[in-house]
Design an enzyme around this catalytic site. Structure first.
Site, PDB file in Angstrom:
ATOM      1  N   LYS A 231       0.829  -1.198   0.000  1.00  0.00           N
ATOM      2  CA  LYS A 231       0.000   0.000   0.000  1.00  0.00           C
ATOM      3  C   LYS A 231       0.862   1.246   0.000  1.00  0.00           C
ATOM      4  O   LYS A 231       2.050   1.223   0.325  1.00  0.00           O
ATOM      5  CB  LYS A 231      -0.927   0.014   1.218  1.00  0.00           C
ATOM      6  CG  LYS A 231      -0.215   0.235   2.561  1.00  0.00           C
ATOM      7  CD  LYS A 231      -1.184   0.190   3.714  1.00  0.00           C
ATOM      8  CE  LYS A 231      -0.466   0.426   5.045  1.00  0.00           C
ATOM      9  NZ  LYS A 231      -1.374   0.316   6.197  1.00  0.00           N
ATOM     10  N   THR A 262      -9.569   5.605  11.303  1.00  0.00           N
ATOM     11  CA  THR A 262     -10.757   6.021  10.556  1.00  0.00           C
ATOM     12  C   THR A 262     -11.384   4.878   9.767  1.00  0.00           C
ATOM     13  O   THR A 262     -12.517   4.993   9.310  1.00  0.00           O
ATOM     14  CB  THR A 262     -10.389   7.149   9.577  1.00  0.00           C
ATOM     15  OG1 THR A 262      -9.450   6.652   8.611  1.00  0.00           O
ATOM     16  CG2 THR A 262      -9.788   8.330  10.318  1.00  0.00           C
TER      17      THR A 262
END
Length: 356
Positions: A231, A262
């Protein structure tokens, strides 16, 4: 007779009825004086109460309040002189207030002559800022370590740090605990082990931990396969998954991380795993912060289950139905007791808490 043999009148040596003086010792024994006392800050009183229940003691009495101008006030309402003091304070929001409260509690205990002060901090605040990722950035995790030492802490108990080098920021002992055995036992009890399961690392940096989890899950080294997510982070709290390295096609993916903030990184990883052919995705993390609208995003994601621990308080009203919270108070209580008893903390984990 020499001058050195002359005795002054009235000071003649006599040995009648006089016992010889004992030889000097290297210490003086006064019997057992160790006294464990447990106090809680305001960040997670429920967790502190559960720890106290496991230890079969009562929480100590401490006054915590905020003055009208916003300053924090702390006063211990009972004597802590000579005590082995444990202060439970996790890094939950408001983080800065709870951190400052902890520093004042530690300093007050130091000035009140506590024998040893151990900070029990399940979630170590600012642990994601453990290095400089861009010019002119701080290393805030090191700053927190310096502040704890400066306030007077003698030891720190923490759990599943974001990065292993944080332990090296301290000049005092740091006991690192992990929730991996709890997660492995939970998924084994659900029947999720063997060839149908793959352990997934959310990034290359946590590949070692994902491999260790796979070993705990199967009980046989190398039985559970490993996949790694590649990523990039275009911005803070955002992630873009570029590649899934490993075979997840037709298998159940168990992806673990140290924390969920989040949920953006998690959802991107779930989408990538499903696109790669995973039949189901289970996500687990030690620290479930669920900031902003994380609950809403996770509820809409294609997730079989989310499993976290109670290192930080979790809103019971808005949590999604597929969220499971595992208690860690027993694990923390055992670690506290071993520290108090001068026994090994790593023995609780059979040496499996050195994960970095």
């Amino acid at each position: 007779m020499s001058a050195t043999d002359v005795q002054l009148p009235g000071l003649e040596a006599t040995h009648v009825g006089v016992e010889p003086e004992p030889n000097a010792q290297r210490w003086i024994e006064r019997g057992p004086q160790k006294r464990l006392m447990l106090f809680s800050g305001s960040s997670h009183p429920a967790l502190a109460a559960d720890i106290a229940e496991n230890l079969k003691i009562e929480l100590g009495q401490v006054e915590l309040k905020t003055f009208a101008m916003g300053e924090t006030y702390v006063r211990y309402l009972e004597s802590i002189r000579g005590a082995d003091l444990f202060i439970v304070q996790t890094g939950s929001p408001p983080v800065d207030k709870h951190l400052m409260e902890l520093l004042i509690m530690v300093n007050a205990a130091k000035l009140a002559s506590a024998k040893r002060i151990t900070v029990v901090m399940p979630w170590f605040p600012y642990s994601r800022q453990e290095k400089k990722s861009a010019p002119r950035e701080p290393i805030t995790a090191r700053l927190v370590a310096d502040m704890l030492e400066g306030a007077g802490a003698d030891r720190v108990l923490t759990m599943d740090l974001h990065a292993g080098q944080i332990q090296g920021f301290f000049r005092i002992p740091v006991d690192h605990m992990t929730a991996l055995p709890l997660f492995a036992q939970y998924f084994r009890d659900k029947g999720l082990s063997g060839e149908k399961v793959v352990s997934v690392s959310p990034d290359p940096g946590r590949a070692k931990m994902a491999r260790k989890f796979g070993q705990m899950l199967s009980g046989i080294e190398g039985e559970t396969d490993l996949a790694i997510m590649n990523k990039s982070r275009p911005a803070h709290d955002q992630a873009s998954i570029t590649q899934v390295i490993g075979d997840v096609d037709g298998r159940v993916a168990l992806m673990g991380d140290d924390m969920i903030a989040t949920g953006s990184t998690l959802i991107a990883a779930v989408d990538a795993l499903k696109s790669a052919g995973a039949t189901a995705v289970y996500v687990f993390a030690t620290h479930g912060h669920f900031a902003a609208n994380a609950f809403e995003k996770l509820a809409a994601a294609d997730l079989a289950e989310i499993v976290v621990t109670d290192t930080v308080p979790i809103d019971p009203l808005h949590r999604p139905d597929n969220l499971t919270v595992l208690p860690i108070s027993k694990l923390l209580a055992d670690s506290i007791w071993n520290v108090f008893s001068d026994e090994s903390v790593s023995a609780i984990f059979a040496g499996e808490n050195q994960l970095f």
